[in-house]
Enzyme design. Structure first.
Site, PDB file in Angstrom:
ATOM      1  N   CYS A   1    -117.240  -2.633 -67.270  1.00 55.89           N
ATOM      2  CA  CYS A   1    -117.935  -1.592 -68.034  1.00 55.89           C
ATOM      3  C   CYS A   1    -116.944  -0.722 -68.804  1.00 55.89           C
ATOM      4  O   CYS A   1    -117.277  -0.167 -69.845  1.00 55.89           O
ATOM      5  CB  CYS A   1    -118.845  -0.761 -67.145  1.00 55.89           C
ATOM      6  SG  CYS A   1    -118.101  -0.042 -65.706  1.00 55.89           S
TER       7      CYS A   1
ATOM      8  N   VAL B   1    -117.598   0.289 -72.587  1.00 53.57           N
ATOM      9  CA  VAL B   1    -117.817   1.678 -73.013  1.00 53.57           C
ATOM     10  C   VAL B   1    -116.909   2.016 -74.196  1.00 53.57           C
ATOM     11  O   VAL B   1    -117.327   2.680 -75.144  1.00 53.57           O
ATOM     12  CB  VAL B   1    -117.594   2.663 -71.840  1.00 53.57           C
ATOM     13  CG1 VAL B   1    -117.625   4.105 -72.346  1.00 53.57           C
ATOM     14  CG2 VAL B   1    -118.658   2.475 -70.769  1.00 53.57           C
TER      15      VAL B   1
END
Lengths: 435, 512
Positions: free
Chosen positions: B153, B157
């Site tokens: 992630c 991001v």
């Protein structure tokens, strides 16, 4: 291919997770909390889901909208929901996963507001996994969070006169995560020599114990790597001395008990001698039974924290030889603390990759490899006996005199299992011999 | 002393029951600042009530004990099914340590995967340099035939562009231009591990089959197992396909990787679908997916880009296996062999032998969507009644399919599908509406402890029982395995409940 983990693992997984009466929120996407859920066997006594929460997974389960719009509102609501469903929690910690620091959430503000609303400690921890190069920075960040969000409560209570003076024998166990019950088989010895263990950090520990720790007379540090920061802080701020001890193997246990006792009066010193004598028979029986089965066997270690050095004396007590050891995330000060534990000529490796470790093992040809779960089956496929030295391979405790007996039993069952002799089909072996 | 018998050294399972330690625990309480036993008991009782259940189901932000993981876990499981493939996870390194540990604890096998180990500077400047260096190191040290990249992630991001990075890495000489580096974006804040599997499978297939479309088909059948954690299932599908004379490609076959023989030598890469076979999968007659919800995007891609038909068939239970065999028979033009027909007969015989113990039994179950559908197929066939069905990674299409399945049988009438719920919800369900049996992964043991609902471990992960993943749940053989686990757990429970002498042991029967 590294064995290292991340700051979140160091904070949630190691330092904070075992505090049993607090709810630790894995704040961010679902994975981090899922993979670390019940992975470390930090034993505790309590009713899970009611007054203890160690083997549960609490998460804000971030979705795309939380990344886009931020997760602070969700977090605030989540804490009120926690409070309603788990009213006997004694506090909350917010364990940040990677996205939190990247999307600019203000978890400190949420924590302050929530503290007022629920009237309990809410600790924001900035342990996003991308911080630093291993779990080690996570330990440090977690230690700092205790300093900044827990100890102010001690200061406040102390000022209000609510902290009792305690006894001259009050100590805290620092850096024992009670894996397989290690902290208990250590605590029993400290209590037997007459000390009063006021707090356990953090295996089977509570927030209350943490808050009260600055009242102790001596901090006893087992895992220096993960908790030296807070020990130094307590030394500087509250004048509490700290002492590293080692409860692996009877030689070191006796040495440590004597050193700990030397910080107290003669009654404690006399009791320490009594305790050493008391366990002598048990220890002698263990060594008499297992040393002949293990004598001269060689070991190569690769683990985290304190273990690359601390477990060495336990192997020596069984007549085994250490030929290599290495840290997963060691610092300079760890290596300084290592040389007196090992013999000259022992190979030391730092942060080995899977490739390097495999090559070292092929060269060293130890009888036993002692490392972690990711390494275990690699070496077992190479027909090498293996023990996990993070989780004690689901056994334990290994600390203390009671733990040493289990350690000896386990090294024997790993090395002397008849299953190793089954590896390799006889006709293949015959082919090799004739060739 | 607690360790009072050298011939019976006590570990944690017994040591702490000794008086010394019981006293220690009691003594420690004075320092803990805990709640009174009465208060703990009061709240514990309260959590069993309908009132608590309603509060529990009213939560909107909090997830407790979910039955789902995140995307990259599935992605790397897909990757290791291909020959010589090294999964490469772009982002923070801790994720990879977690994935490897998770799979290793379940399969009790080594699991190799590397990370680009992004830290603070990568958060600011992006992870391109990490990827370039990481690819070069992986290629040189671990000598893979393919490197399959997915993301954590963190990388998602900050918006790292894998396609551009890989091109730049190749231009920088990290790996040869022609070396396959398929990729998939696998943000952990979207979907779950089953979507990650799907994304990676699609990524690998689209990479390997590029420009491989031939004029004619190769006559083969592609099988896509999905997020499969039963090695026995892969072997069973291969066996059945072999018996039917099918020419097939398994996309992909991680059975040797995740269940390799111990012959004294460690090999990082074991078996797997060859890259050539995978590349040629574009020319197959058709593709059969054995799971639907971990292959949605892959099937869509195959139909649209390869112009190949796809079918989902779950060979679970008698009818599920029947359908699978009928389809294979139609595709191969071979009759279903007597051997399989006899297996069917034996499995049906076993079901009829045990049906009395299963009929009307109320069952709670949870797991991934496809696992749950397979289990419900089986339960309905034997007259057991699914009651609570919890699927953390649910979606509307799945729920519609499951509803339709439940509607086919009067035994499905009492079931409720709890999509998006977790195991703390399930705890409330089990207290307020008790059932006879719970089916789920190892985390179900906490529900077993709290609610005393006996647990059959089926699913992923299974950490606390050995070797179940080696068995098959597919085919007629798998039907017997499912039956064996379920009926004998019920019978074990019956024995446990009738074991007190002169009180309950009137029913402690020898013959059942």
């Amino acid at each position: 291919m590294t064995t290292r983990g991340c700051a979140y693992a160091g904070s949630k997984g190691v330092v904070w997770g075992p505090i049993k009466d607090m709810i630790h929120i894995s704040h961010g996407p679902v994975g981090c909390g899922y993979y670390s859920w019940s992975g470390r066997r930090n034993y505790y006594i309590g009713t899970t889901g009611i007054d203890s929460f160690g083997t549960m997974q609490f998460t804000s389960d971030f979705q795309e909208r939380d990344i886009v719009f931020g997760g602070d509102k969700k977090l605030a609501k989540l804490i009120t929901e926690l409070e309603e469903l788990f009213p006997l929690n004694n506090g909350v910690s917010i364990q940040s996963e990677c996205p939190i620091g990247l999307i600019g959430d203000d978890i400190e503000a949420v924590a302050k507001k929530a503290t007022k609303e629920i009237g309990k400690t809410v600790v924001p921890v900035r342990c996003e996994g991308f911080r630093g190069v291993s779990q080690s920075l996570g330990h440090h960040i977690a230690n700092d969070a205790v300093r900044d969000w827990v100890f102010p409560q001690y200061d406040k209570e102390k000022k209000a006169g609510n902290i009792p003076d305690g006894t001259p024998y009050d100590v805290a166990i620092i850096g024992d995560y009670n894996i397989g019950g290690d902290a208990w088989s250590s605590r029993i010895l400290l209590e037997e020599i007459g000390l009063r263990v006021v707090a356990q950090w953090s295996g089977d520990g509570t927030l209350h114990e943490m808050v009260n720790t600055p009242s102790v007379k001596l901090n006893l540090v087992h895992c220096y790597r993960s908790m030296n920061y807070i020990s130094r802080h307590m030394e500087e701020t509250y004048g509490i001395p700290w002492l590293e001890y080692n409860f692996f193997g009877p030689t070191q246990i006796a040495e440590s008990l004597r050193e700990i006792a030397s910080k107290f009066d003669e009654t404690i010193q006399a009791k320490a001698e009594e305790v050493i004598v008391k366990y002598q028979k048990q220890t002698e029986e263990v060594i008499a039974k297992y040393r002949p089965r293990l004598e001269g066997k060689t070991v190569a270690l690769m683990v985290g924290g304190l273990r690359p050095r601390h477990v060495v004396p336990a192997f020596y007590d069984l007549g085994m030889r250490l030929i290599g050891t290495g840290y997963e995330f060691g610092h300079n000060d760890d290596y300084k603390r290592t040389t007196h534990y090992i013999e000259d000529g022992t190979l030391i490796y730092d942060d080995v990759s899977a490739y390097e470790f495999e090559e070292f093992i092929k060269e060293m040809k130890p009888d036993l490899v002692a490392s972690g779960i990711k390494e275990k089956y690699v070496f077992q496929k190479m027909a090498l006996p293996f023990r996990q030295m993070h989780s004690w391979d689901y056994s334990g405790p290994y600390h203390g005199y009671d733990g040493f007996a289990i350690f000896a039993r386990d090294m024997d069952l790993a090395l002397n299992s008849p299953t190793w002799s089954l590896i390799g089909a006889p006709w293949k072996k015959a082919e090799v011999e004739t060739a | 002393m607690a360790q009072n018998n050298i011939d019976n050294i006590k570990d944690h399972a017994e040591l702490f029951h000794q008086d010394e330690y019981q006293e220690l625990f009691e003594n420690k309480k004075q320092f803990e600042g805990g709640h009174s036993p009465e208060e703990v008991a009061r709240i514990a009782e309260w959590t069993k009530t309908w009132e608590y259940r309603e509060k529990n189901f009213a939560r909107e932000s909090l997830t407790v004990n979910p039955a789902k993981a995140c995307q990259p876990l599935g992605a790397i499981l897909a990757a290791v099914g291909f020959e010589g493939t090294l999964p490469f996870v772009h982002g923070s390194q801790g994720c990879v340590a977690y994935f490897r540990s998770h799979f290793t604890r379940h399969f009790k096998e080594p699991f190799s995967a590397v990370s680009s180990s992004m830290t603070e500077d990568a958060a600011v400047f992006g992870g391109q340099n990490n990827l370039i260096d990481g690819l070069a190191n992986s290629y040189n040290l671990y000598k893979p035939k393919m490197i399959a990249i997915c993301t954590t992630c963190m990388a998602e991001v900050i918006g790292d562009d894998l396609q551009a990075f890989i091109t730049n890495a190749k231009n920088a000489g990290s790996v040869p231009q022609e070396f396959p580096v398929p990729y998939a974006h696998t943000p952990s804040f979207v979907g779950s591990h089953i979507l990650g599997y799907d994304n990676m499978m699609k990524g690998i297939l689209s990479n390997l089959t590029k420009h491989k479309k031939a004029e004619t088909t190769n006559g083969k059948i592609n099988f896509i197992p999905g997020f499969e954690t039963y090695i026995g299932n892969l072997r069973e599908v291969k066996r059945i396909a072999g018996l039917l004379g099918a020419n097939y490609t398994l996309l992909a076959d991680n059975s040797d990787y995740l269940d390799s023989p111990n012959d004294g030598e460690y090999r990082m890469y074991q078996g797997g679908t060859t890259l050539e076979d995978a590349a040629d999968s574009i020319n197959a007659e058709t593709t059969i997916a054995l799971q639907a919800y971990s292959t949605v995007k892959t099937r869509e891609y195959i139909e649209k880009e390869w112009k190949q038909s796809t079918t989902v068939l779950r060979p679970v239970g008698i009818r599920g296996t029947d359908e699978f065999l009928i389809k294979l028979s139609a595709l191969t033009g071979q009759p279903i062999p007597k051997e399989l027909e006899e297996e069917r007969g034996r499995a049906v015989d076993a079901l009829t032998d045990s049906q009395a113990w299963l009929h009307g039994k109320r069952i709670a179950l949870y797991g991934d969507p496809d696992l749950v559908i397979g289990l419900v197929q089986f339960l309905l066939e034997v007259g057991a009644e699914p009651v609570h069905i919890v699927v953390s990674n649910s979606n509307d299409v799945f729920e519609t399919e499951l509803h339709a399945l439940l509607d086919t049988s009067p035994f499905g009438a009492g079931a409720t599908i709890w999509g998006g719920k977790d195991l703390w919800h399930l705890r409330s369900l089990l207290f307020t509406e008790p059932v006879d049996l719970l089916i789920g992964n190892s985390y179900g043991k906490y529900l077993w402890r709290d609610t005393h609902t006996p647990l059959v471990r089926i699913g992923y992960p299974i950490f606390d029982r050995h070797h179940l993943h080696r068995y098959t749940t597919y085919g007629y053989q798998g039907t017997i395995n499912l039956l064996n686990w379920i009926v004998n757990t019920l019978l074990d429970e019956l024995d446990r409940n009738t074991i007190i002498p002169s009180k309950t042991d009137i029913s402690y029967d020898l013959i059942r």
